[in-house]
Design a protein around this motif. Structure first.
Motif, PDB file in Angstrom:
ATOM      1  N   TYR A 195       4.663   7.773 -26.176  1.00 54.18           N
ATOM      2  CA  TYR A 195       4.197   8.015 -27.543  1.00 54.18           C
ATOM      3  C   TYR A 195       4.951   7.142 -28.550  1.00 54.18           C
ATOM      4  O   TYR A 195       4.388   6.725 -29.565  1.00 54.18           O
ATOM      5  CB  TYR A 195       4.326   9.496 -27.894  1.00 54.18           C
ATOM      6  N   SER A 196       6.207   6.865 -28.247  1.00 51.90           N
ATOM      7  CA  SER A 196       6.997   6.011 -29.127  1.00 51.90           C
ATOM      8  C   SER A 196       6.470   4.580 -29.126  1.00 51.90           C
ATOM      9  O   SER A 196       6.285   3.960 -30.185  1.00 51.90           O
ATOM     10  CB  SER A 196       8.467   6.026 -28.698  1.00 51.90           C
ATOM     11  N   THR A 197       6.233   4.040 -27.948  1.00 48.96           N
ATOM     12  CA  THR A 197       5.746   2.665 -27.862  1.00 48.96           C
ATOM     13  C   THR A 197       4.330   2.556 -28.428  1.00 48.96           C
ATOM     14  O   THR A 197       3.976   1.545 -29.039  1.00 48.96           O
ATOM     15  CB  THR A 197       5.785   2.154 -26.414  1.00 48.96           C
ATOM     16  N   ALA A 198       3.525   3.603 -28.247  1.00 48.36           N
ATOM     17  CA  ALA A 198       2.176   3.603 -28.828  1.00 48.36           C
ATOM     18  C   ALA A 198       2.258   3.544 -30.352  1.00 48.36           C
ATOM     19  O   ALA A 198       1.480   2.840 -31.004  1.00 48.36           O
ATOM     20  CB  ALA A 198       1.414   4.851 -28.385  1.00 48.36           C
ATOM     21  N   ALA A 199       3.214   4.272 -30.919  1.00 49.37           N
ATOM     22  CA  ALA A 199       3.376   4.281 -32.374  1.00 49.37           C
ATOM     23  C   ALA A 199       3.754   2.897 -32.885  1.00 49.37           C
ATOM     24  O   ALA A 199       3.220   2.429 -33.912  1.00 49.37           O
ATOM     25  CB  ALA A 199       4.431   5.301 -32.775  1.00 49.37           C
ATOM     26  N   VAL A 200       4.659   2.229 -32.194  1.00 52.46           N
ATOM     27  CA  VAL A 200       5.069   0.882 -32.605  1.00 52.46           C
ATOM     28  C   VAL A 200       3.881  -0.076 -32.503  1.00 52.46           C
ATOM     29  O   VAL A 200       3.647  -0.899 -33.395  1.00 52.46           O
ATOM     30  CB  VAL A 200       6.248   0.381 -31.744  1.00 52.46           C
TER      31      VAL A 200
END
Length: 218
Positions: A195-200
């Protein structure tokens, strides 16, 4: 099932060291993303809201990593569910300044924005270009599973809260280093990274600078 935190951390690190290293790299990615976005921003309401949510996700991922690394898998999974909701809000606002203003003016304490979590999930999947229905269904099933931990669903609570040992049934207090506990810790960390990498990836569009966009998305 009731190992102390130092012992739990040692056992868990042995089980998913590569995942822990990836979490550390993801934490560094947040710093790079924030730097790029503040240096080359599209200075609009949508960018400002996105940065607020990105910062929140960065902190949540760190806490999720701390909890999972010492054996609090159920709690880490619950936090990962919240991260999915925050990612959904970030994707739903997207590049829309109108929605960003709606988000900023939202005052309902009983519901978040958007009010329907599935709207956020769909917005995330669309932003990531995930169009295959089976893959979209997997994301929604993952959210349902994480919400079992978030809301202490009896089905998961019965599985995780008691441990069957030769000496009998034991309540699980503190770190959980059973097979299920290790799975939950790993699952939470995996989801938090995803979810973190998707947000970036989604926020990269908020950069004016093409090179920064390409860097963050790669």
């Amino acid at each position: 099932p009731n190992a102390d935190e130092f012992e739990a951390q040692r056992q868990l690190l042995d089980q998913f060291r590569p995942l822990a290293e990836l979490a550390s790299r993801t934490d560094a990615l947040f710093d790079k993303a924030t730097e790029a976005l503040t240096e080359h921003p599209k200075n609009e309401a949508a960018t400002k809201v996105g940065l607020i949510l990105l910062a929140r996700l960065s902190c949540d991922m760190r806490v999720c990593g701390m909890a999972s690394s010492v054996g609090y898998g159920v709690q880490a999974v619950a936090l990962a569910a919240s991260m999915m909701e925050i990612l959904g809000a970030l994707a739903y606002v997207g590049e829309s300044n109108e929605r960003a203003v709606e988000w900023a003016k939202h005052t309902d304490r009983r519901q978040t924005y958007p009010k329907n979590v599935r709207q956020g999930i769909d917005a995330t999947l669309n932003a990531l270009g995930i169009l295959d229905q089976a893959s979209r269904d997997d994301w929604k099933k993952a959210y349902e599973f994480m919400c079992m931990a978030k809301h202490a669903n009896p089905r998961l609570s019965m599985l995780q809260g008691l441990s069957a040992l030769p000496s009998g049934l034991h309540y699980v207090f503190g770190p959980d280093t059973t097979a299920l506990g290790i799975f939950l810790s790993a699952e939470a960390l995996y989801r938090a990274i995803a979810y973190s990498t998707a947000a970036v990836f989604i926020m990269a569009r908020r950069c004016f600078d093409d090179a920064s966009q390409a860097f963050l998305r790669s």
